[in-house]
Design a protein around this motif. Structure first.
Motif, short mmCIF file in Angstrom:
data_model
loop_
_atom_site.label_atom_id
_atom_site.label_comp_id
_atom_site.label_asym_id
_atom_site.label_seq_id
_atom_site.Cartn_x
_atom_site.Cartn_y
_atom_site.Cartn_z
N SER A 287 59.03 -113.50 13.84
CA SER A 287 59.49 -112.86 12.60
C SER A 287 61.01 -112.64 12.65
O SER A 287 61.70 -112.77 11.64
CB SER A 287 58.69 -111.61 12.26
N ASN A 290 62.59 -115.90 11.63
CA ASN A 290 62.59 -116.09 10.19
C ASN A 290 63.67 -115.23 9.53
O ASN A 290 64.35 -115.67 8.61
CB ASN A 290 61.20 -115.81 9.61
N ARG A 291 63.84 -114.01 10.04
CA ARG A 291 64.87 -113.13 9.49
C ARG A 291 66.27 -113.72 9.72
O ARG A 291 67.08 -113.80 8.79
CB ARG A 291 64.79 -111.74 10.16
N ALA A 293 67.08 -116.78 10.22
CA ALA A 293 67.24 -118.01 9.41
C ALA A 293 67.65 -117.65 7.99
O ALA A 293 68.58 -118.24 7.42
CB ALA A 293 65.94 -118.82 9.41
N ILE A 294 67.00 -116.63 7.43
CA ILE A 294 67.34 -116.22 6.05
C ILE A 294 68.78 -115.72 5.99
O ILE A 294 69.55 -116.07 5.10
CB ILE A 294 66.33 -115.13 5.56
N GLU A 295 69.17 -114.93 6.99
CA GLU A 295 70.54 -114.39 7.00
C GLU A 295 71.57 -115.51 7.14
O GLU A 295 72.63 -115.47 6.51
CB GLU A 295 70.71 -113.39 8.16
N GLU A 297 71.20 -118.58 6.12
CA GLU A 297 71.23 -119.28 4.82
C GLU A 297 72.03 -118.46 3.81
O GLU A 297 72.82 -119.01 3.04
CB GLU A 297 69.80 -119.50 4.29
N LYS A 298 71.81 -117.13 3.83
CA LYS A 298 72.52 -116.26 2.88
C LYS A 298 74.03 -116.36 3.06
O LYS A 298 74.78 -116.19 2.12
CB LYS A 298 72.11 -114.80 3.10
#
Ligand SMILES: Cc1ncc(COP(=O)(O)O)c(C=O)c1O
Length: 364
Positions: A287, A290-291, A293-295, A297-298
């Motif tokens: 998890s 995934n966090r 990765a999102i950051e 991308e952001k």
């Protein structure tokens, strides 16, 4: 390049090589070698110490040469994950999966063989091929480092290797090869008299089923695994392979006698007994992956989809080396894997990941 003295009869084909290894630097956050950041839970550490005190008086004797108890425990572990029916005759264990791979190539590689790997992938595969004098043929992945199975099969048919390496989840990209695609490759390998080596060092972090289930149908598959990642046991050096008994017999020929110490066997057995505690953080790491990765991308970067405990990212304006250096100067050690425009970060504890992200925002 090292200058070798004349009195040292080092092999000519090794003279230009440098020792392999990521930098080991103190007093920084280590997010560069895909280790598990969690140290052993105290209960497991205690159980290991207890077991060591039990075996220590027998250290005057050589260990169980064939590590039967450990191999039986590993078989039970694999069965518990995959619903298979393996026993010790299907497992070979050694000091890390690197040693497993080297012993496999000592047994099955060599000058008259040929190995093929799909790059970018684990750089130790071609290195072991070189050390064992196994000709290496470089295959390729697609632009996003995913394995296009039709293309991969075409490469196998053209190059006709005797040993094919697939790493899934792949290091350094994190990308996962589908079970059905592994099966398709196993079939072509079998038709061409080749061994398919599936390196599953990061399997426990992925949702894709393990290739061990294919062994029933395809005798020519060898699956290599490790306790270094999901088991948080890298320092103990325990890796293993799952294969048909004929492969294990070949490993018995090529291995050094007593290669796995009594201490290693004993502590690995305890670790497997306590696998639930040791692997308790795998879900947390997924998890966190995934966090992060999102950051990433952001903040405008591109991240490859990962089934492992690390992420490969791109889209920054400086060179990989420059950005790697900026991270290091800020006390965070990540990995420049030699792919232009990419860097790899291992998922750490949530605090370590926060630190990585805050440095990223300063230096990107
Ligand atoms: C794909 C892959 N295979 C094998 C290994 C080696 O693991 P071990 O610690 O078991 O030697 C690694 C280590 O990072 C890896 O990334």
């Amino acid at each position: 390049m090292t200058t070798w003295p004349q009195w040292l009869p080092i092999r000519e084909d090794l003279q230009s090589l440098s020792p392999y290894g990521a930098p080991q630097i103190e007093n920084v956050i280590h997010l560069n070698t895909n280790e598990n950041p969690y140290s052993l839970p105290p209960e497991v550490a205690q159980a290991i110490l207890h077991r060591v005190t039990e075996v220590v008086s027998s250290l005057n004797r050589y260990p169980d040469r064939d590590a039967v108890r450990l191999r039986t425990s590993l078989a039970e572990y694999v069965n518990s994950l995959s619903g298979t029916q393996f026993s010790s005759v299907n497992i070979w264990a050694a000091n890390g999966s690197n040693e497993v791979l080297q012993t496999l190539l000592l047994a099955c590689g060599g000058e008259s063989s040929q190995a093929l790997g799909f790059t970018p992938s684990y750089s130790v595969h071609p290195l072991i091929a070189r050390i064992t004098r196994t000709p290496w043929s470089e295959g390729f992945r697609g632009d996003s480092f995913e394995l296009d199975v039709i293309d991969a099969i075409d490469q196998v048919r053209r190059k006709l290797p005797k040993i094919i390496f697939i790493t899934t989840p792949n290091n350094p990209s994190g990308t996962v090869t589908k079970f059905a695609d592994i099966e398709a490759l196993a079939k072509v390998a079998l038709e061409n008299g080749a061994l398919l080596v599936v390196d599953e060092a990061y399997q426990e972090f992925s949702e894709e089923p393990s290739a061990v289930r294919l062994l029933e149908k395809y005798p020519n598959i060898v699956i290599t695994r490790t306790m270094s990642k999901a088991f948080a046991f890298a320092g103990a050096r325990v890796g293993y392979l799952v294969a048909r008994p004929e492969v294990i017999n070949a490993m018995l020929i090529a291995r050094l006698p007593y290669h796995l110490s009594t201490l290693t066997q004993a502590v690995a057995e305890v670790a497997i007994e306590h696998r639930e505690l040791l692997q308790a953080e795998v879900r947390a790491l997924v998890s966190e992956r995934n966090r992060v990765a999102i950051e990433l991308e952001k903040s405008g970067l591109t991240v490859l989809p990962s089934g492992a405990n690390f992420l490969l990212f791109t889209g920054f304006s400086s060179t990989s080396e420059q950005l790697w250096r900026k991270f290091l100067d800020a006390g965070v050690l990540i990995r420049d894997v030699g792919l232009k425009g990419y860097l790899r970060v291992t998922i750490g504890t949530s605090e370590e990941n926060d630190r990585f992200l805050s440095v990223l925002h300063q230096v990107k």
